[in-house]
Design an enzyme around this catalytic site. Structure first.
Site, PDB file in Angstrom:
ATOM      1  N   HIS A  63       0.854  -1.207   0.000  1.00  0.00           N
ATOM      2  CA  HIS A  63       0.000   0.000   0.000  1.00  0.00           C
ATOM      3  C   HIS A  63       0.882   1.247   0.000  1.00  0.00           C
ATOM      4  O   HIS A  63       0.507   2.265  -0.560  1.00  0.00           O
ATOM      5  CB  HIS A  63      -0.866   0.065   1.271  1.00  0.00           C
ATOM      6  CG  HIS A  63      -1.609  -1.184   1.556  1.00  0.00           C
ATOM      7  ND1 HIS A  63      -2.678  -1.600   0.797  1.00  0.00           N
ATOM      8  CD2 HIS A  63      -1.430  -2.137   2.504  1.00  0.00           C
ATOM      9  CE1 HIS A  63      -3.134  -2.751   1.289  1.00  0.00           C
ATOM     10  NE2 HIS A  63      -2.403  -3.091   2.312  1.00  0.00           N
ATOM     11  N   HIS A  93       4.907   6.512   7.161  1.00  0.00           N
ATOM     12  CA  HIS A  93       4.698   6.117   5.773  1.00  0.00           C
ATOM     13  C   HIS A  93       4.180   7.334   5.005  1.00  0.00           C
ATOM     14  O   HIS A  93       3.916   8.377   5.604  1.00  0.00           O
ATOM     15  CB  HIS A  93       3.691   4.952   5.688  1.00  0.00           C
ATOM     16  CG  HIS A  93       2.353   5.326   6.205  1.00  0.00           C
ATOM     17  ND1 HIS A  93       1.998   5.224   7.544  1.00  0.00           N
ATOM     18  CD2 HIS A  93       1.278   5.869   5.585  1.00  0.00           C
ATOM     19  CE1 HIS A  93       0.775   5.661   7.708  1.00  0.00           C
ATOM     20  NE2 HIS A  93       0.320   6.081   6.538  1.00  0.00           N
ATOM     21  N   HIS A  95       1.711   8.911   1.500  1.00  0.00           N
ATOM     22  CA  HIS A  95       0.674   8.752   0.469  1.00  0.00           C
ATOM     23  C   HIS A  95       1.033   9.745  -0.622  1.00  0.00           C
ATOM     24  O   HIS A  95       1.479  10.872  -0.307  1.00  0.00           O
ATOM     25  CB  HIS A  95      -0.716   9.083   1.029  1.00  0.00           C
ATOM     26  CG  HIS A  95      -1.093   8.227   2.206  1.00  0.00           C
ATOM     27  ND1 HIS A  95      -1.839   7.076   2.083  1.00  0.00           N
ATOM     28  CD2 HIS A  95      -0.799   8.350   3.534  1.00  0.00           C
ATOM     29  CE1 HIS A  95      -2.013   6.540   3.293  1.00  0.00           C
ATOM     30  NE2 HIS A  95      -1.370   7.284   4.178  1.00  0.00           N
ATOM     31  N   GLU A 105      -3.827  13.139   1.438  1.00  0.00           N
ATOM     32  CA  GLU A 105      -5.121  12.589   1.889  1.00  0.00           C
ATOM     33  C   GLU A 105      -5.970  13.740   2.428  1.00  0.00           C
ATOM     34  O   GLU A 105      -7.075  13.983   1.940  1.00  0.00           O
ATOM     35  CB  GLU A 105      -4.884  11.516   2.949  1.00  0.00           C
ATOM     36  CG  GLU A 105      -4.080  10.330   2.392  1.00  0.00           C
ATOM     37  CD  GLU A 105      -4.442   9.020   3.017  1.00  0.00           C
ATOM     38  OE1 GLU A 105      -4.261   8.872   4.245  1.00  0.00           O
ATOM     39  OE2 GLU A 105      -4.928   8.148   2.290  1.00  0.00           O
ATOM     40  N   HIS A 118       2.713  10.421   7.199  1.00  0.00           N
ATOM     41  CA  HIS A 118       1.986  10.078   8.424  1.00  0.00           C
ATOM     42  C   HIS A 118       2.928   9.424   9.427  1.00  0.00           C
ATOM     43  O   HIS A 118       3.487   8.356   9.150  1.00  0.00           O
ATOM     44  CB  HIS A 118       0.832   9.116   8.103  1.00  0.00           C
ATOM     45  CG  HIS A 118      -0.290   9.782   7.390  1.00  0.00           C
ATOM     46  ND1 HIS A 118      -1.222   9.089   6.639  1.00  0.00           N
ATOM     47  CD2 HIS A 118      -0.638  11.088   7.293  1.00  0.00           C
ATOM     48  CE1 HIS A 118      -2.087   9.935   6.124  1.00  0.00           C
ATOM     49  NE2 HIS A 118      -1.767  11.159   6.510  1.00  0.00           N
ATOM     50  N   THR A 198      -6.875   5.657   7.504  1.00  0.00           N
ATOM     51  CA  THR A 198      -7.369   5.985   6.158  1.00  0.00           C
ATOM     52  C   THR A 198      -7.285   4.796   5.202  1.00  0.00           C
ATOM     53  O   THR A 198      -7.579   4.914   4.012  1.00  0.00           O
ATOM     54  CB  THR A 198      -6.550   7.142   5.536  1.00  0.00           C
ATOM     55  OG1 THR A 198      -5.193   6.682   5.361  1.00  0.00           O
ATOM     56  CG2 THR A 198      -6.573   8.377   6.421  1.00  0.00           C
ATOM     57  N   THR A 199      -6.853   3.633   5.758  1.00  0.00           N
ATOM     58  CA  THR A 199      -6.883   2.405   4.958  1.00  0.00           C
ATOM     59  C   THR A 199      -7.579   1.334   5.795  1.00  0.00           C
ATOM     60  O   THR A 199      -7.603   1.436   7.038  1.00  0.00           O
ATOM     61  CB  THR A 199      -5.453   1.892   4.642  1.00  0.00           C
ATOM     62  OG1 THR A 199      -4.775   1.667   5.888  1.00  0.00           O
ATOM     63  CG2 THR A 199      -4.671   2.897   3.816  1.00  0.00           C
TER      64      THR A 199
HETATM   65  N1  LIG Z   1      -2.903   6.167   6.827  1.00  0.00           N
HETATM   66  S1  LIG Z   1      -3.033   6.044   8.440  1.00  0.00           S
HETATM   67  O1  LIG Z   1      -4.379   6.361   8.839  1.00  0.00           O
HETATM   68  O2  LIG Z   1      -2.007   6.843   9.078  1.00  0.00           O
HETATM   69  C1  LIG Z   1      -2.731   4.388   8.933  1.00  0.00           C
HETATM   70  C2  LIG Z   1      -1.868   4.140  10.009  1.00  0.00           C
HETATM   71  C3  LIG Z   1      -1.592   2.819  10.388  1.00  0.00           C
HETATM   72  C4  LIG Z   1      -2.192   1.753   9.717  1.00  0.00           C
HETATM   73  C5  LIG Z   1      -1.847   0.347  10.129  1.00  0.00           C
HETATM   74  O3  LIG Z   1      -1.102   0.161  11.073  1.00  0.00           O
HETATM   75  N2  LIG Z   1      -2.358  -0.682   9.415  1.00  0.00           N
HETATM   76  C6  LIG Z   1      -1.912  -2.062   9.665  1.00  0.00           C
HETATM   77  C7  LIG Z   1      -2.476  -2.651  10.926  1.00  0.00           C
HETATM   78  C8  LIG Z   1      -3.829  -2.645  11.195  1.00  0.00           C
HETATM   79  F1  LIG Z   1      -4.684  -2.007  10.369  1.00  0.00           F
HETATM   80  C9  LIG Z   1      -4.343  -3.272  12.349  1.00  0.00           C
HETATM   81  F2  LIG Z   1      -5.657  -3.255  12.582  1.00  0.00           F
HETATM   82  C10 LIG Z   1      -3.497  -3.885  13.232  1.00  0.00           C
HETATM   83  F3  LIG Z   1      -3.985  -4.497  14.318  1.00  0.00           F
HETATM   84  C11 LIG Z   1      -2.136  -3.854  12.991  1.00  0.00           C
HETATM   85  F4  LIG Z   1      -1.305  -4.405  13.878  1.00  0.00           F
HETATM   86  C12 LIG Z   1      -1.626  -3.238  11.836  1.00  0.00           C
HETATM   87  F5  LIG Z   1      -0.296  -3.185  11.621  1.00  0.00           F
HETATM   88  C13 LIG Z   1      -3.057   2.000   8.646  1.00  0.00           C
HETATM   89  C14 LIG Z   1      -3.325   3.334   8.259  1.00  0.00           C
HETATM   90 ZN   LIG Z   2      -1.359   7.113   6.145  1.00  0.00          ZN
END
Ligand SMILES: NS(=O)(=O)c1ccc(C(=O)NCc2c(F)c(F)c(F)c(F)c2F)cc1
Ligand SMILES: [Zn+2]
Length: 261
Positions: A63, A93, A95, A105, A118, A198-199
């Site tokens: 992603h 990370h 976007h 975003e 982010h 946001t994902t």
């Molecule tokens: N763009 S953002 O809003 O800043 C954003 C920040 C972190 C994550 C994330 O950690 N995803 C993976 C992830 C999960 F989505 C979980 F639900 C979980 F439990 C994890 F351990 C994990 F790594 C996704 C989006």
């Molecule tokens: Zn993000």
């Protein structure tokens, strides 16, 4: 072909099928309208303590490109601002768009930036792990930084020079001694509001802190992000990693506060 595309790799518009919270009351990102933000004189400044941060690796998760940190103790935290305690840095990370100036975003009065950084932190005072915090309403704090095209950014070089190592989805490489403090703008003036990942899984667990001042990066540096691929090395169809941003979501009456006038 369009319908196949929608089925094969569902974009944001299709997420609500598997994640109904996509239509929840506190989704992110949003369009920030400065004139409608509430200046809150009681909002303290953001305090970032990244001096002893320990970056571990850089990876392509299919992603985005992610730099992970050692979050076993409170060595790198964000506190102050709207936060009631210290939140530990877990990863950062980006976007970004295709060519041109969309890619962020959050938007500001409809203005899009070329990219958005982010910095993801979790509430280690109240939860035992990131995985636990990610689903809690006060579990995460994400610091958003806008990137706009301009002069080359000296701090970003270490990242863009490492991208060739993580071209394909699922690749990871050592990435030590990177302090993300060098990616912050001069001013820490911010907008803050309650939002979400946001994902997928789009959990409504994020206190968003979006810095108003963008950092400048060069078109050449942004071009290196677009050499990354969504696809894995074994896939025959190579898909360039770009436009990995979710569009703004309904504010649903949420207040956006600012610590500056
Ligand atoms: N763009 S953002 O809003 O800043 C954003 C920040 C972190 C994550 C994330 O950690 N995803 C993976 C992830 C999960 F989505 C979980 F639900 C979980 F439990 C994890 F351990 C994990 F790594 C996704 C989006
Ligand atoms: Zn993000």
């Amino acid at each position: 072909a369009f319908l196949i595309a929608l089925h094969v790799f569902p974009g944001p518009s299709a997420w609500s099928k598997d994640y109904p919270i996509a239509e929840g009351p506190r989704q992110s990102p949003i369009n920030i309208v400065p004139d409608e933000a509430v200046y809150d004189a009681n909002l303290p400044p953001i305090s970032l303590n990244y001096d002893n941060c320990t970056s571990i690796n850089i990876s392509n998760n299919g992603h985005s490109v992610v730099v992970e940190f050692d979050d076993a103790d409170d060595r790198s935290v964000i506190q102050g601002g709207p936060l009631n305690n210290a939140y530990r840095l877990k990863q950062f990370h980006f976007h970004w768009g295709g060519k041109g100036c969309h890619g962020s975003e959050h938007t500001v009065s409809g203005k899009t930036y070329t990219s958005e950084l982010h910095l993801v932190h979790w509430n280690a005072a109240r939860y035992g792990s990131f995985g636990e915090a990610v689903a809690a309403s006060d579990g995460l704090a994400v610091l958003g930084v806008f990137l706009e095209i301009g002069d080359e950014h000296r701090g970003l070089h270490k990242i863009t020079d490492a991208l060739y190592m993580v071209k394909f989805k699922g690749t990871v490489a050592d990435f030590r001694d990177f302090n993300p403090k060098c990616l912050l703008p001069r001013s820490l003036g911010y907008w803050t509001y309650p939002g979400s990942l946001t994902t997928p899984p789009l959990y409504e667990s994020v206190t968003w802190i979006v810095l108003a001042e963008p950092i400048e990066v060069s078109e050449k540096q942004m071009g290196k992000f677009r050499t990354l691929l969504f696809s894995g090395e074994e896939e025959e169809v190579r898909k360039r990693m770009e436009n990995n941003f979710r569009p703004p979501q309904p504010l649903n009456g949420r207040a956006v506060r600012s610590n500056f006038q």
